[in-house]
Design an enzyme around this catalytic site. Structure first.
Site, PDB file in Angstrom:
ATOM      1  N   CYS A 150      -4.598  -1.445  -1.897  1.00 60.43           N
ATOM      2  CA  CYS A 150      -4.776  -0.010  -2.134  1.00 60.43           C
ATOM      3  C   CYS A 150      -5.693   0.159  -3.335  1.00 60.43           C
ATOM      4  O   CYS A 150      -5.373  -0.307  -4.432  1.00 60.43           O
ATOM      5  CB  CYS A 150      -3.419   0.616  -2.429  1.00 60.43           C
ATOM      6  SG  CYS A 150      -3.502   2.346  -2.900  1.00 60.43           S
ATOM      7  N   ASN A 151      -6.830   0.819  -3.126  1.00 60.91           N
ATOM      8  CA  ASN A 151      -7.765   1.062  -4.237  1.00 60.91           C
ATOM      9  C   ASN A 151      -7.165   2.019  -5.257  1.00 60.91           C
ATOM     10  O   ASN A 151      -7.329   1.835  -6.460  1.00 60.91           O
ATOM     11  CB  ASN A 151      -9.054   1.687  -3.716  1.00 60.91           C
ATOM     12  CG  ASN A 151      -9.852   0.772  -2.817  1.00 60.91           C
ATOM     13  OD1 ASN A 151     -10.831   0.179  -3.244  1.00 60.91           O
ATOM     14  ND2 ASN A 151      -9.444   0.632  -1.568  1.00 60.91           N
ATOM     15  N   THR A 152      -6.496   3.050  -4.773  1.00 57.99           N
ATOM     16  CA  THR A 152      -5.974   4.091  -5.663  1.00 57.99           C
ATOM     17  C   THR A 152      -4.979   3.491  -6.653  1.00 57.99           C
ATOM     18  O   THR A 152      -4.971   3.851  -7.835  1.00 57.99           O
ATOM     19  CB  THR A 152      -5.304   5.207  -4.833  1.00 57.99           C
ATOM     20  OG1 THR A 152      -6.169   5.560  -3.766  1.00 57.99           O
ATOM     21  CG2 THR A 152      -5.022   6.430  -5.674  1.00 57.99           C
TER      22      THR A 152
ATOM     23  N   ASP B 223       0.870  -1.192   0.000  1.00 53.01           N
ATOM     24  CA  ASP B 223       0.000   0.000   0.000  1.00 53.01           C
ATOM     25  C   ASP B 223       0.899   1.232   0.000  1.00 53.01           C
ATOM     26  O   ASP B 223       2.122   1.141   0.189  1.00 53.01           O
ATOM     27  CB  ASP B 223      -0.923  -0.008   1.232  1.00 53.01           C
ATOM     28  CG  ASP B 223      -1.884   1.180   1.266  1.00 53.01           C
ATOM     29  OD1 ASP B 223      -2.313   1.638   0.181  1.00 53.01           O
ATOM     30  OD2 ASP B 223      -2.206   1.667   2.366  1.00 53.01           O
ATOM     31  N   SER B 224       0.257   2.383  -0.152  1.00 49.85           N
ATOM     32  CA  SER B 224       1.000   3.643  -0.080  1.00 49.85           C
ATOM     33  C   SER B 224       1.457   3.944   1.348  1.00 49.85           C
ATOM     34  O   SER B 224       2.350   4.745   1.560  1.00 49.85           O
ATOM     35  CB  SER B 224       0.100   4.786  -0.551  1.00 49.85           C
ATOM     36  OG  SER B 224      -1.057   4.825   0.278  1.00 49.85           O
TER      37      SER B 224
ATOM     38  N   TYR C 279      -1.004   8.420  -2.378  1.00 48.05           N
ATOM     39  CA  TYR C 279      -1.199   8.082  -3.783  1.00 48.05           C
ATOM     40  C   TYR C 279      -2.343   8.883  -4.402  1.00 48.05           C
ATOM     41  O   TYR C 279      -2.366   9.128  -5.598  1.00 48.05           O
ATOM     42  CB  TYR C 279      -1.509   6.588  -3.921  1.00 48.05           C
ATOM     43  CG  TYR C 279      -0.302   5.682  -3.955  1.00 48.05           C
ATOM     44  CD1 TYR C 279       0.983   6.141  -3.659  1.00 48.05           C
ATOM     45  CD2 TYR C 279      -0.453   4.340  -4.308  1.00 48.05           C
ATOM     46  CE1 TYR C 279       2.068   5.275  -3.701  1.00 48.05           C
ATOM     47  CE2 TYR C 279       0.636   3.481  -4.365  1.00 48.05           C
ATOM     48  CZ  TYR C 279       1.884   3.952  -4.055  1.00 48.05           C
ATOM     49  OH  TYR C 279       2.957   3.095  -4.113  1.00 48.05           O
ATOM     50  N   GLY C 280      -3.329   9.230  -3.566  1.00 43.19           N
ATOM     51  CA  GLY C 280      -4.507   9.939  -4.076  1.00 43.19           C
ATOM     52  C   GLY C 280      -4.171  11.274  -4.733  1.00 43.19           C
ATOM     53  O   GLY C 280      -4.956  11.806  -5.515  1.00 43.19           O
TER      54      GLY C 280
ATOM     55  N   CYS D  55     -11.132   3.029   0.205  1.00 44.17           N
ATOM     56  CA  CYS D  55      -9.721   3.305   0.479  1.00 44.17           C
ATOM     57  C   CYS D  55      -9.382   2.485   1.711  1.00 44.17           C
ATOM     58  O   CYS D  55     -10.125   2.517   2.706  1.00 44.17           O
ATOM     59  CB  CYS D  55      -9.500   4.793   0.750  1.00 44.17           C
ATOM     60  SG  CYS D  55      -7.852   5.177   1.405  1.00 44.17           S
ATOM     61  N   THR D  56      -8.296   1.746   1.635  1.00 49.14           N
ATOM     62  CA  THR D  56      -7.981   0.809   2.723  1.00 49.14           C
ATOM     63  C   THR D  56      -7.600   1.521   4.020  1.00 49.14           C
ATOM     64  O   THR D  56      -7.595   0.898   5.080  1.00 49.14           O
ATOM     65  CB  THR D  56      -6.858  -0.148   2.296  1.00 49.14           C
ATOM     66  OG1 THR D  56      -5.735   0.619   1.835  1.00 49.14           O
ATOM     67  CG2 THR D  56      -7.348  -1.076   1.195  1.00 49.14           C
ATOM     68  N   HIS D  57      -7.292   2.798   3.941  1.00 45.92           N
ATOM     69  CA  HIS D  57      -7.008   3.544   5.174  1.00 45.92           C
ATOM     70  C   HIS D  57      -8.253   3.754   6.035  1.00 45.92           C
ATOM     71  O   HIS D  57      -8.154   3.890   7.254  1.00 45.92           O
ATOM     72  CB  HIS D  57      -6.434   4.934   4.844  1.00 45.92           C
ATOM     73  CG  HIS D  57      -4.959   4.918   4.567  1.00 45.92           C
ATOM     74  ND1 HIS D  57      -4.438   4.421   3.400  1.00 45.92           N
ATOM     75  CD2 HIS D  57      -3.907   5.340   5.314  1.00 45.92           C
ATOM     76  CE1 HIS D  57      -3.115   4.552   3.438  1.00 45.92           C
ATOM     77  NE2 HIS D  57      -2.772   5.099   4.583  1.00 45.92           N
TER      78      HIS D  57
HETATM   79  N1  DGL Z   1      -4.846   3.225   0.960  1.00 43.67           N
HETATM   80  C1  DGL Z   1      -4.990   3.791  -0.319  1.00 43.67           C
HETATM   81  C2  DGL Z   1      -6.278   3.331  -1.014  1.00 43.67           C
HETATM   82  O1  DGL Z   1      -6.821   2.294  -0.691  1.00 43.67           O
HETATM   83  C3  DGL Z   1      -4.730   5.216  -0.646  1.00 43.67           C
HETATM   84  C4  DGL Z   1      -4.304   6.276   0.262  1.00 43.67           C
HETATM   85  C5  DGL Z   1      -3.444   7.293  -0.462  1.00 43.67           C
HETATM   86  O2  DGL Z   1      -2.245   7.010  -0.540  1.00 43.67           O
HETATM   87  O3  DGL Z   1      -3.968   8.308  -0.960  1.00 43.67           O
HETATM   88  O4  DGL Z   1      -6.774   3.986  -1.893  1.00 43.67           O
END
Ligand code: DGL
Length: 264
Positions: free
Chosen positions: A75-77, A11-12, A43-44, A191-193
């Site tokens: 990570c979705n992004t 992930d990021s 990453y966003g 978003c996994t966060h």
């Molecule tokens: N955890 C990441 C996701 O699932 C992105 C967070 C980021 O780096 O912007 O999209």
């Protein structure tokens, strides 16, 4: 497949730990290498080309260094733009994380669903396609959050609570009520966060909703691909690496995400 397969979770930042936690529960007896690309976080905020240019070669280095049997892009992004490039470049199997629009729309009673993700994820053609294919007659509101991933990252890194008002401002647009009174009953955590803040999200929500986290489904997919735990093999060599090279200040706070100890 070895008796103790190596699973690389990427992930990021620390958000992918919400996926790592479910995988560790579902598949003990593996060696986990968790990589947080904090040097490029968040990453966003990056363009699609910048993400492809960053993640594809970095993944090549990680595969060469750790020889994983499976890689989870938690990570979705990244998944919604980079996954197809990774599959084209490397032979190791990849499991991605994409917005859980299908189960959310299938389960919504009011047919009002919000998708809460990074601004990158909600803009993606991939996300639009999921809505077209699986929207099932729901009105889907896309909410691109500029700051929620950073708030979650800061909360877990520092061990401090983030201000309620800052969190509320990010989630408020998810709560939609139309003139006839129909309102959002389901929010996709795209978003996994965000599941790191689930207690706060639940407490601050203007009304109760179902928060959809795809992590358990991702964990089931990993077990399908990697196979079940071998008798007697425990996972006790989990490691968390930051691309910046930093060390986590309180590695013991990360242990629950790995179902045991972790070197961080
Ligand atoms: N955890 C990441 C996701 O699932 C992105 C967070 C980021 O780096 O912007 O999209």
């Amino acid at each position: 497949m070895s008796t103790r397969p190596t699973i690389l979770v990427f992930d990021s930042g620390l958000g992918g730990l919400t996926v790592q936690r479910e995988i560790a529960k579902a598949r003990p007896g593996a060696r986990y290498v968790y990589v947080a690309d904090d040097a490029f976080f968040p990453y966003g905020q990056h363009s699609e080309q910048a993400l492809i240019g960053r993640v594809v070669p970095l993944m090549g280095e990680l595969i060469a260094a750790h020889r994983p049997d499976l890689v989870v892009i938690a990570c979705n992004t990244a998944s919604t733009i980079v996954l197809s490039h990774l599959r084209a470049a490397y032979t190791v199997p990849f499991v991605g994380t994409v917005p859980a629009i299908k189960p959310a729309c299938a389960g919504s009673i009011t047919k009002r669903v919000s998708v809460l993700g990074t601004s990158g994820t909600v803009k993606r053609e991939y996300t639009q396609t999921l809505i077209r294919e699986f929207g099932g007659g729901c009105i889907v509101t896309l909410v691109g959050s500029a700051n929620l991933a950073s708030l979650a990252e800061a909360a877990l890194s520092s061990g401090r609570d983030m201000a309620d008002a800052d969190i509320f401002n990010e989630i408020a647009p998810c709560f939609v009520q139309d003139a006839a009174g129909a309102r959002t009953d389901t929010v996709v955590l795209a978003c996994t966060h965000y599941p790191l803040l689930l207690d706060e999200l639940t407490r601050l929500a203007p009304w109760p909703v179902a928060w959809i986290d795809p992590a358990p489904a991702i964990a089931r997919r990993v077990v399908d691909l990697i196979g079940a735990q071998q008798p007697g093999v425990m996972h006790n060599d989990s490691v968390l690496l930051y691309t910046s090279g930093k060390r986590h200040a309180w590695p013991e706070t990360l242990a629950p995400f790995f179902g045991g100890r972790v070197a961080a």
